[in-house]
Design a protein around this motif. Sequence first.
Motif, mmCIF file in Angstrom:
data_model
loop_
_atom_site.group_PDB
_atom_site.id
_atom_site.type_symbol
_atom_site.label_atom_id
_atom_site.label_comp_id
_atom_site.label_asym_id
_atom_site.label_seq_id
_atom_site.Cartn_x
_atom_site.Cartn_y
_atom_site.Cartn_z
ATOM 1 N N GLY A 18 0.828 -1.201 0.000
ATOM 2 C CA GLY A 18 0.000 0.000 0.000
ATOM 3 C C GLY A 18 0.859 1.245 0.000
ATOM 4 O O GLY A 18 2.079 1.187 0.193
ATOM 5 N N TYR A 19 0.239 2.388 -0.232
ATOM 6 C CA TYR A 19 0.970 3.651 -0.250
ATOM 7 C C TYR A 19 1.255 4.150 1.158
ATOM 8 O O TYR A 19 2.213 4.877 1.378
ATOM 9 N N HIS A 20 0.413 3.802 2.082
ATOM 10 C CA HIS A 20 0.551 4.299 3.446
ATOM 11 C C HIS A 20 0.902 3.134 4.363
ATOM 12 O O HIS A 20 0.031 2.454 4.898
ATOM 13 N N THR A 21 2.202 2.917 4.505
ATOM 14 C CA THR A 21 2.733 1.856 5.360
ATOM 15 C C THR A 21 3.939 2.410 6.109
ATOM 16 O O THR A 21 4.463 3.471 5.751
ATOM 17 N N GLY A 22 4.383 1.712 7.103
ATOM 18 C CA GLY A 22 5.579 2.124 7.839
ATOM 19 C C GLY A 22 5.261 3.141 8.910
ATOM 20 O O GLY A 22 4.161 3.177 9.460
ATOM 21 N N THR A 23 6.230 3.991 9.211
ATOM 22 C CA THR A 23 6.035 5.004 10.255
ATOM 23 C C THR A 23 5.345 6.219 9.656
ATOM 24 O O THR A 23 5.373 6.435 8.441
#
Length: 179
Positions: free
Chosen positions: A113-118
């Motif tokens: 996805g585009y919105h992952t991680g911190t």
Amino acid sequence: MKYLKICLLTLLLVACSKDDATSNLSLDEQLVGKWTMTNYYDDTFFVEYQNGVIEKIVPEETNYAIEFTDNPKEIKTIGFLRYSREEYEIVDGEKVITGPVGTNFMDGDDGEGYHTGTWKIENGKLITTGFNQIGPDEFEEFSIISTIQLKGNVLTLTLDNAQFGSHLTGEIIIEYKRQ
């Protein structure tokens, strides 16, 4: 009749006070929680080749969601996004479909996805940071910047495709509803 007026007035006051409490929270605090995707639209234009691709959510085959956590500030993905994909060219100022129409997907259970991680909020924008594996033991950090529009329980994140390279224009619009 007087009892009905008092009940309606009480209901109105409770509804207004709940909205006021939400607006007193910082944007960081308002984002924390689970959000279900309701729309995905990507219009990417490849400047060098003068053609583009439009991707749209296939709602009946999508159950994708993200979760903003606070400590640590991470975004987790779950579920599955199915989207249609069609190629186009600009002819006389209009988009004309030229290529095959098909579907593709993002697998949130695999962290796609585009919105992952911190994540963090900076100047009213959402910045997510993650890592791409570029070798057996080598990783490269990347960040994605999204504008945020939050209206009640609806979150809209918009990405400018130019951040992925000067050869791209267009934008990606992703909408979520709070679970």
